[in-house]
Design an enzyme around this catalytic site. Sequence first.
Site, PDB file in Angstrom:
ATOM      1  N   MET A   1     -22.156  17.164   7.645  1.00 56.52           N
ATOM      2  CA  MET A   1     -22.681  17.915   8.784  1.00 56.52           C
ATOM      3  C   MET A   1     -22.846  19.403   8.501  1.00 56.52           C
ATOM      4  O   MET A   1     -23.314  20.141   9.361  1.00 56.52           O
ATOM      5  CB  MET A   1     -21.740  17.748   9.987  1.00 56.52           C
ATOM      6  CG  MET A   1     -21.655  16.325  10.517  1.00 56.52           C
ATOM      7  SD  MET A   1     -23.234  15.730  11.161  1.00 56.52           S
ATOM      8  CE  MET A   1     -23.512  16.864  12.514  1.00 56.52           C
ATOM      9  N   ARG A   2     -22.470  19.841   7.283  1.00 54.27           N
ATOM     10  CA  ARG A   2     -22.572  21.267   7.003  1.00 54.27           C
ATOM     11  C   ARG A   2     -24.013  21.753   7.081  1.00 54.27           C
ATOM     12  O   ARG A   2     -24.287  22.874   7.518  1.00 54.27           O
ATOM     13  CB  ARG A   2     -21.971  21.583   5.636  1.00 54.27           C
ATOM     14  CG  ARG A   2     -21.982  23.075   5.331  1.00 54.27           C
ATOM     15  CD  ARG A   2     -21.257  23.433   4.053  1.00 54.27           C
ATOM     16  NE  ARG A   2     -19.806  23.389   4.240  1.00 54.27           N
ATOM     17  CZ  ARG A   2     -19.002  22.576   3.592  1.00 54.27           C
ATOM     18  NH1 ARG A   2     -19.498  21.727   2.721  1.00 54.27           N
ATOM     19  NH2 ARG A   2     -17.708  22.596   3.821  1.00 54.27           N
ATOM     20  N   ALA A   3     -24.963  20.920   6.659  1.00 56.81           N
ATOM     21  CA  ALA A   3     -26.368  21.322   6.690  1.00 56.81           C
ATOM     22  C   ALA A   3     -26.827  21.612   8.117  1.00 56.81           C
ATOM     23  O   ALA A   3     -27.549  22.587   8.362  1.00 56.81           O
ATOM     24  CB  ALA A   3     -27.241  20.238   6.069  1.00 56.81           C
TER      25      ALA A   3
END
Length: 704
Positions: free
Chosen positions: A280-282
């Site tokens: 989910m970092r993107a």
Amino acid sequence: MTTAHNTTPQYPFTAVVGMADLRLALLLNAVSPAVGGVLVRGEKGTAKSTAVRALSALMPAVDVVGGCRFACAPDAPDPGCPDGPHGTGAVEERPTRMVELPVGASEDRLVGALDIERALSEGVKAFEPGLLADAHRGILYVDEVNLLHDHLVDLLLDAAAMGASYVEREGVSVRHAARFLLVGTMNPEEGELRPQLLDRFGLTVEVAASREPDERVAVVRRRLAYDADPAGFAAEWAAEEDALRGRITAARELLPRVTLGDAALRQIAATCAAFEVDGMRADIVMARTATALAAWAGRTDVLEEDVRQAALLALPHRRRRNPFDAPGLDEDKLDQTLEEFGADENADGDDDPEPDGPDGGPDGGGPDGGGPEGGGQPPQDGGPEEAPLPPEAELPHQQDREAPQTPQAPEPAPEPESAPQGGAAGEKAAVGATEPFRTRRLDVPGLGEGADGRRSRARTAHGRTTGARRPQGALGKLHLAATVQAAAPHQRSRGRSGRGLVVRRDDLREAVREGREGNLVLFVVDASGSMAARKRMSAVKGAVLSLLLDAYQRRDKIGLITFRGTGAELALPPTSSVEAGAARLEQLPTGGRTPLSEGLLKAHEVLRVERMRDASRRPLLVVVTDGRATGGPEPVVRAARAARLLAGVGTASVVVDCEAGPVRLGLAGELARELQGTAITLDELRADSVSALVRTVQGNRKAA
């Protein structure tokens, strides 16, 4: 207030020609450090370092607690600061620091050093801060970040994830805050980054030298003017620098008021899902980047063009699935996804449904008239007596981002095998490789002392402890038991009276550790006519590609020699870039005689030169051939002599036997014996092959 030092002025950021994507990415991080930093990929000589170093002069000054070595903020000091606790002391204002991490830095230089002697004898935590402490609330710049040693990469990952640095030595520990803007530059030809560190960079940009003569002229003119009179050149650009610095400050003040609407957030989530990025970092980075873009453009709402630009900066490096994939993004797919999930973007707002975007016209100026509003690009830099530059609205991501990628393996074509490729007589066209597979670990016998890696056994700074020794230079990892044992017999003569141990420097012992090293894996690939059958050569290329992937994972350097016709060629000098090796392999044609001796002699010469450059990196020679030797006088005898020459200097060798068919001559096995190495078949090269398992079990029984 901190006074300016009497040093050579930094090259002005606004004087950098072109490279709009790079400047935009850096400016967005100046507006919102939470974006997470920038990775700059590009060929050498493209002003990557110049642009990064110039950024620090634009960053707003920071308030720090007076006398604190760890740059604690006066309004929220770190409660665990080694220089704390902080009261209501003096407040200092100082410029934002940019700290450079050298590729060859030691662990103590990065995280700091503890005086173990004082800790043991006096119980004092004497701590000397490292670069992570210096970079707190500033910029940490790593040039050639892809060449960092693994243990430094691990420390950077930990600090970036936790916002703090921990230094521990045998039960004595120090912790301090370490939140910084991470900026790295790299040349992809020298190797790729580990995926874990790659993902820590919020944004990535590709840079390349302009092919426009006018732009190149402007670059040279400005550089010559700066070298001739740095102070005068900086003064000439001072007004532009002040204007850009003011715009950064205004965008920072506006940032908390920017609204990320549900429509934009849905587009961000849909885009990340469509491109199948991991984790989910993107999504989070895209959201922060789009918000910063809106603030940079002077708006309080995020538009579709902000989401698009954020995707182009935040996603390319997160889509790599293996080290042979170059970063990139399908812009047609991106536009399709944004259109599909952006139909109701303006349903509850009165914004112009077609605002000026990154490609907006000349009247789409931002709040300060410095550039197009939608794309948030930095203002066009104009200087006196400078050649005209292309419009800033034409973002490099539409050109530079189309960088050449590693070609995909083509399907074998149906044309006749004898079709020439424009080379020597009998040369066959290059064929594609089969799907790579997981290989057995091939290693160098004995115990080395090379760079940390994952292949062969070696004495390293990290790994299991196997003994103790007197420190050779600065103390590394303390061996506590050996230190106490060395100090114990002298306690009475040293007048020990209390409970503390009287320790002298001569008592200190450091741990001897055994881990694994990276090697130089030199591939010598037979590309002669005897290997030219399409199905067979595809399998051979697939095997070499698999070994290249294994070399990447084990932190090796690689080189590639091919031989066919009348000689051998160093197709790829030793490098850390497996992408380059895969590209050379993919383009390899076949045909002609088999000059095996020439291939082995070329390998001997390459290894001789590399041994002088880096004596600690042990080589592993991997010869991929069926063992035949033809062409020239006494080809078999000359090949045997060349093999014995390599064996005579102790080169560890593996021969991958590519012979096929029901009748086998066993020539590859004879070559392996001359090399004093090991012969394995293509099938045995697979880690999961039954024959490889049987050989391993038999080897263990013999050893027992």
